[in-house]
Design a protein around this motif. Structure first.
Motif, mmCIF file in Angstrom:
data_model
loop_
_atom_site.group_PDB
_atom_site.id
_atom_site.type_symbol
_atom_site.label_atom_id
_atom_site.label_comp_id
_atom_site.label_asym_id
_atom_site.label_seq_id
_atom_site.Cartn_x
_atom_site.Cartn_y
_atom_site.Cartn_z
ATOM 1 N N ARG A 1 -2.339 5.433 -3.901
ATOM 2 C CA ARG A 1 -2.281 6.072 -2.683
ATOM 3 C C ARG A 1 -3.325 6.750 -2.143
ATOM 4 N N LEU B 1 0.779 -1.060 -0.140
ATOM 5 C CA LEU B 1 -0.056 -0.016 0.058
ATOM 6 C C LEU B 1 0.985 1.133 0.200
ATOM 7 N N THR B 2 2.113 1.074 0.086
ATOM 8 C CA THR B 2 3.169 2.378 -0.083
ATOM 9 C C THR B 2 3.268 2.661 -1.582
ATOM 10 N N LEU C 1 -6.593 2.580 5.151
ATOM 11 C CA LEU C 1 -5.631 2.442 6.460
ATOM 12 C C LEU C 1 -6.242 3.008 7.546
ATOM 13 N N ALA D 1 -5.322 3.887 -0.455
ATOM 14 C CA ALA D 1 -4.882 3.502 0.555
ATOM 15 C C ALA D 1 -4.950 4.391 1.826
ATOM 16 N N ARG D 2 -5.014 5.572 1.831
ATOM 17 C CA ARG D 2 -5.233 6.512 2.977
ATOM 18 C C ARG D 2 -6.644 6.151 3.573
ATOM 19 N N SER E 1 -0.997 -4.389 4.153
ATOM 20 C CA SER E 1 0.276 -4.401 3.276
ATOM 21 C C SER E 1 1.034 -5.977 3.394
ATOM 22 N N ASP F 1 -0.518 2.070 10.382
ATOM 23 C CA ASP F 1 0.635 2.400 9.239
ATOM 24 C C ASP F 1 0.707 1.803 8.087
ATOM 25 N N VAL F 2 1.078 2.412 7.243
ATOM 26 C CA VAL F 2 1.221 1.848 5.705
ATOM 27 C C VAL F 2 1.809 0.420 5.497
#
Length: 305
Positions: A200, A177-178, A207, A203-204, A218, A211-212
């Motif tokens: 991204r 997910l980074t 999450l 992902a935010r 991830s 933490d990513v």
């Protein structure tokens, strides 16, 4: 015809209305409209049900064995899509492997951030076992975010001391997910469907306050020890190519049997375009072959070459 098909599909996706990173409410409608515009074959049966308190869609095609279950996890960057939207690709899987597909309508972000989707997938798997379905009669399939979710489900099964399914197949899995894989840069111009910025954003949403690098968000960071045989399919024209390659390497490092298939010049989750793309049809047949090798389901009597 293959190269012409690839070119036409690229143009269709590149100029389509979907923006994965756009407004969630708006893009959900667009995603649904795009999917529902393709009619299902008349011999597909779908039933809405519930397993483990989670909504699911049961997908059957002629000759399917209801004692065998494909647990299917749809894509949509954890924010878009639904079990119903996944039926087009799910029925293609069902038809080839000769098994009922159970598509999980897991909760979506941002309304329901991590670990809601994982909790739902785990609840459905546990319910299958409690109903008497043996783990050897279950296969897990996931596409895109659903591919990442499939890997986290397998890791979570070990943590909960539950038996692994006989095998798993993931299409273009999103496992980092980074969005820091090399292909996020090198394939950005070639990918007609996804952008690093869109992923991204989603992902935010998914999450929340986590933490990513959280391993079960991830799964590239998860301990993959003890996973069942794994088939990974990915296109060479997608920004998630590196996710698939690194996932295969990390699973192999943990002594997991891995079959990595990189299909040239095709986009993200190309398997969903079997009606337009010969490569997609062949890839789905490869899924059936993989599952047959692992004694999940017999090959269907008639398949396109």
């Amino acid at each position: 015809m293959t190269q012409q098909q690839r070119t036409e599909l690229d143009g269709l996706l590149r100029h389509g209305p979907l923006d994965v990173g756009g407004d969630v409410a708006e893009q959900r409608v667009i995603f649904h409209d795009m999917i529902s515009a393709v009619p299902l074959p008349s011999d597909v049966s779908t039933v809405e049900a519930e397993l483990g308190g989670v909504p699911v869609v049961l997908v059957d095609t002629p000759g399917t064995d209801p004692s065998r279950a494909v647990l299917y996890l749809h894509g949509g960057a954890y924010a878009l899509g639904s079990a119903a939207d996944s039926v087009g690709l799910a029925n293609d899987v069902s038809r080839r492997v000769g098994a009922r597909v159970i598509s999980v309508d897991y909760r979506l972000a941002p309304e329901h951030p991590f670990p809601a989707a994982l909790d739902d997938a785990l609840a459905v798997y546990r319910a299958l076992l409690e109903q008497g379905t043996s783990s050897e009669s279950i296969a897990v399939v996931g596409e895109s975010a659903g591919g990442g979710l499939a890997i986290t489900l397998l890791a979570a099964l070990r943590a909960h001391d539950l038996p692994q399914p006989c095998c798993a197949a993931v299409f273009s899995p999103w496992v980092d997910l980074t969005v820091s894989g090399t292909s996020a840069t090198t394939k950005a111009d070639l990918d007609p469907a996804l952008t690093p910025e869109a992923l991204r954003t989603r992902a935010r949403d998914y999450l929340g306050h986590n933490d990513v690098d959280t391993p079960l968000a991830s799964p590239i960071n998860a301990d993959l020890t003890g996973l069942p045989p794994l088939l990974i399919q990915v296109g060479s024209h997608e920004i998630l190519l590196d996710d698939a390659i690194r996932l295969a390497a990390r699973a192999a490092d943990r002594n997991v049997e891995v079959d990595l298939q990189v299909w040239p010049e095709v986009p993200h989750v190309f398997q969903g375009f079997a009606a337009l793309l010969d490569d997609a049809d062949r890839a789905l047949n490869a899924v059936a072959d993989f599952m047959e090798r692992h004694r999940f389901a017999p090959a269907p009597p008639t398949r396109r070459s």
